[in-house]
Design an enzyme around this catalytic site. Structure first.
Site, PDB file in Angstrom:
ATOM      1  N   ALA A  65       0.861  -1.175   0.000  1.00 21.52           N
ATOM      2  CA  ALA A  65       0.000   0.000   0.000  1.00 21.52           C
ATOM      3  C   ALA A  65       0.898   1.226   0.000  1.00 21.52           C
ATOM      4  CB  ALA A  65      -0.892  -0.020   1.234  1.00 21.52           C
ATOM      5  N   GLY A 108       0.679  -4.773   1.117  1.00 16.93           N
ATOM      6  CA  GLY A 108      -0.581  -4.796   0.379  1.00 16.93           C
ATOM      7  C   GLY A 108      -0.441  -5.380  -1.019  1.00 16.93           C
ATOM      8  N   GLU A 111      -0.797  -8.960  -0.421  1.00 17.60           N
ATOM      9  CA  GLU A 111      -2.211  -9.159  -0.051  1.00 17.60           C
ATOM     10  C   GLU A 111      -3.121  -9.072  -1.278  1.00 17.60           C
ATOM     11  OE1 GLU A 111      -1.652  -6.128   3.020  1.00 17.60           O
ATOM     12  OE2 GLU A 111      -2.655  -7.500   4.387  1.00 17.60           O
ATOM     13  N   GLU A 131       5.181  -4.817   7.090  1.00 19.12           N
ATOM     14  CA  GLU A 131       4.505  -3.718   7.787  1.00 19.12           C
ATOM     15  C   GLU A 131       5.091  -3.453   9.166  1.00 19.12           C
ATOM     16  OE1 GLU A 131       2.954  -6.112   6.069  1.00 19.12           O
ATOM     17  OE2 GLU A 131       1.336  -5.247   4.863  1.00 19.12           O
TER      18      GLU A 131
HETATM   19  N1  CAA Z   1       4.653   3.224  -0.779  1.00 21.24           N
HETATM   20  C1  CAA Z   1       5.059   4.379  -1.331  1.00 21.24           C
HETATM   21  N2  CAA Z   1       6.214   4.492  -2.010  1.00 21.24           N
HETATM   22  C2  CAA Z   1       6.965   3.378  -2.140  1.00 21.24           C
HETATM   23  C3  CAA Z   1       6.607   2.154  -1.581  1.00 21.24           C
HETATM   24  C4  CAA Z   1       5.374   2.099  -0.873  1.00 21.24           C
HETATM   25  N3  CAA Z   1       4.903   0.948  -0.343  1.00 21.24           N
HETATM   26  N4  CAA Z   1       7.572   1.245  -1.858  1.00 21.24           N
HETATM   27  C5  CAA Z   1       8.504   1.894  -2.565  1.00 21.24           C
HETATM   28  N5  CAA Z   1       8.151   3.194  -2.740  1.00 21.24           N
HETATM   29  C6  CAA Z   1       8.862   4.235  -3.455  1.00 21.24           C
HETATM   30  C7  CAA Z   1      10.067   4.705  -2.645  1.00 21.24           C
HETATM   31  O1  CAA Z   1       9.683   5.668  -1.666  1.00 21.24           O
HETATM   32  C8  CAA Z   1      10.932   5.288  -3.739  1.00 21.24           C
HETATM   33  O2  CAA Z   1      10.422   6.558  -4.058  1.00 21.24           O
HETATM   34  P1  CAA Z   1      11.459   7.817  -4.256  1.00 21.24           P
HETATM   35  O3  CAA Z   1      12.233   7.434  -5.500  1.00 21.24           O
HETATM   36  O4  CAA Z   1      10.544   8.959  -4.454  1.00 21.24           O
HETATM   37  O5  CAA Z   1      12.330   7.875  -3.044  1.00 21.24           O
HETATM   38  C9  CAA Z   1      10.652   4.370  -4.937  1.00 21.24           C
HETATM   39  O6  CAA Z   1       9.428   3.717  -4.640  1.00 21.24           O
HETATM   40  C10 CAA Z   1      11.718   3.302  -5.121  1.00 21.24           C
HETATM   41  O7  CAA Z   1      11.889   2.637  -3.885  1.00 21.24           O
HETATM   42  P2  CAA Z   1      13.311   2.444  -3.150  1.00 21.24           P
HETATM   43  O8  CAA Z   1      14.223   3.566  -3.526  1.00 21.24           O
HETATM   44  O9  CAA Z   1      13.050   2.228  -1.701  1.00 21.24           O
HETATM   45  O10 CAA Z   1      13.799   1.110  -3.895  1.00 21.24           O
HETATM   46  P3  CAA Z   1      14.776  -0.014  -3.304  1.00 21.24           P
HETATM   47  O11 CAA Z   1      15.077  -0.918  -4.455  1.00 21.24           O
HETATM   48  O12 CAA Z   1      15.913   0.594  -2.562  1.00 21.24           O
HETATM   49  O13 CAA Z   1      13.884  -0.806  -2.220  1.00 21.24           O
HETATM   50  C11 CAA Z   1      11.915  -1.911  -1.437  1.00 21.24           C
HETATM   51  C12 CAA Z   1      12.769  -1.527  -2.656  1.00 21.24           C
HETATM   52  C13 CAA Z   1      12.688  -2.904  -0.547  1.00 21.24           C
HETATM   53  C14 CAA Z   1      10.651  -2.554  -1.963  1.00 21.24           C
HETATM   54  C15 CAA Z   1      11.590  -0.633  -0.613  1.00 21.24           C
HETATM   55  O14 CAA Z   1      11.065   0.367  -1.498  1.00 21.24           O
HETATM   56  C16 CAA Z   1      10.582  -0.836   0.465  1.00 21.24           C
HETATM   57  O15 CAA Z   1      10.919  -1.344   1.503  1.00 21.24           O
HETATM   58  N6  CAA Z   1       9.329  -0.411   0.238  1.00 21.24           N
HETATM   59  C17 CAA Z   1       8.301  -0.450   1.233  1.00 21.24           C
HETATM   60  C18 CAA Z   1       7.735  -1.865   1.396  1.00 21.24           C
HETATM   61  C19 CAA Z   1       6.677  -1.861   2.477  1.00 21.24           C
HETATM   62  O16 CAA Z   1       6.915  -1.511   3.605  1.00 21.24           O
HETATM   63  N7  CAA Z   1       5.449  -2.269   2.103  1.00 21.24           N
HETATM   64  C20 CAA Z   1       4.326  -2.296   3.009  1.00 21.24           C
HETATM   65  C21 CAA Z   1       3.532  -1.006   2.933  1.00 21.24           C
HETATM   66  S1  CAA Z   1       2.266  -0.843   4.174  1.00 21.24           S
HETATM   67  C22 CAA Z   1       1.001  -1.866   3.633  1.00 21.24           C
HETATM   68  O17 CAA Z   1       1.068  -2.459   2.557  1.00 21.24           O
HETATM   69  C23 CAA Z   1      -0.180  -1.951   4.571  1.00 21.24           C
HETATM   70  C24 CAA Z   1      -1.168  -2.981   4.207  1.00 21.24           C
HETATM   71  O18 CAA Z   1      -1.106  -4.095   4.657  1.00 21.24           O
HETATM   72  C25 CAA Z   1      -2.289  -2.652   3.350  1.00 21.24           C
END
Ligand code: CAA
Length: 257
Positions: A65, A108, A111, A131
């Site tokens: 998400a 998400g 999910e 998360e």
């Molecule tokens: N939401 C918003 N933006 C996201 C995102 C997310 N879930 N995942 C990645 N992005 C964005 C990053 O902020 C980044 O944007 P900028 O270039 O503007 O900084 C861009 O995508 C590229 O990401 P990274 O630079 O972080 O890429 P990476 O290769 O270094 O890492 C990754 C990849 C490991 C997937 C890392 O992006 C990450 O950890 N993302 C978050 C994953 C996460 O926590 N997901 C759960 C979200 S909460 C949820 O889903 C709740 C639910 O149950 C419904």
């Protein structure tokens, strides 16, 4: 209909929805989920379509998400928007939906894949519920569907400690049904989608409904409880800290409140 966050196409009797926010690793915000569920409903109503596919790109199915959408949200904001309600809309679709996954299927994103009827993966796919790193828990059925799919041991490892599963592990633990080499995963997965799309339509719908029934009987109350917990975490300082830390690329300083 034209969309901003997804691409759609029809290939034979298969309707394809491709999430198309590559710069955000296909993070799922409300407009994306709204478009995705609208497109699936349109394919579902189209007699020339027998099966649907939800996919991303080679690098990401969806990295979760959209954290940037949720970062400043409070409990009331989350409950009023019912952001997670979009994931439920897949339940109303009567034809099979196949998730074709390459790269990240996190939070998400995983999910969303699990809310589909089948998961087919590239060998590069990576599955996780990270998360906990944000001071929250999975909120779109993750704790329930994941546990039903892989069992308590692996689900706890993933939800409590951000264990990521490789595609091979996801196959071993029963999260996905097939894994293909990265060069051919889309073609091989689409072959399966075409096979299903050309099978007896009424029986296909009945088979989907019957298999899913075993999950829904106990799933509904679990998912509802999970959602209450998920939304309530938006009343905590740790959620604000965790999401701010992600956006500002720093380590979170947990306060436990
Ligand atoms: N939401 C918003 N933006 C996201 C995102 C997310 N879930 N995942 C990645 N992005 C964005 C990053 O902020 C980044 O944007 P900028 O270039 O503007 O900084 C861009 O995508 C590229 O990401 P990274 O630079 O972080 O890429 P990476 O290769 O270094 O890492 C990754 C990849 C490991 C997937 C890392 O992006 C990450 O950890 N993302 C978050 C994953 C996460 O926590 N997901 C759960 C979200 S909460 C949820 O889903 C709740 C639910 O149950 C419904």
């Amino acid at each position: 209909m034209s969309y901003e966050n997804i691409l759609t196409r029809v290939d034979g009797r298969v309707g394809v929805v491709q999430i198309n926010r590559p710069k955000a690793l296909n993070a799922l915000n409300s407009p994306t989920m709204s478009e995705l569920t609208t497109a699936l409903a349109e394919f579902d109503a189209d007699d020339t379509i027998g099966c649907m596919v939800v996919t991303g790109n080679d690098r990401a199915f969806a990295a979760g998400a959209d954290i940037k959408q949720m970062a400043t949200a409070g409990l009331v904001d989350m409950m009023n928007s019912d952001f997670i309600g979009y994931w439920d809309k897949l339940k109303a679709i009567t034809k099979p939906i196949i998730a074709i996954i390459s790269g990240f299927a996190l939070g998400g994103g995983n999910e969303l894949a699990m809310a589909c009827d089948m998961m087919l993966a590239s060998e590069t796919a990576q599955f996780g519920q990270p998360e906990i790193n944000l001071g929250i828990i999975p909120g779109a059925g993750g704790t329930q569907r994941l546990t039903l799919a892989v069992g308590k041991a692996i689900a706890m490892d993933m939800c409590l400690n951000d264990r990521r599963l490789s595609a091979a592990e996801a196959l071993q633990f029963g999260l996905v049904s097939r894994v293909f080499p990265k060069e051919v995963y889309m073609d091989e997965s689409m072959k399966i989608a075409h096979e299903i799309a050309n099978r007896a339509p009424v029986a296909i719908r009945a088979a989907k409904e019957a298999v899913n029934m075993i999950f829904e009987v106990n799933l509904a109350s679990g998912v509802a409880h999970e959602r209450t917990l998920f939304y309530s975490l938006f009343a905590t300082a740790d959620q604000k800290e965790g999401m701010d830390a992600f956006i500002n690329k720093r380590a979170a300083d947990w306060q436990g409140k």
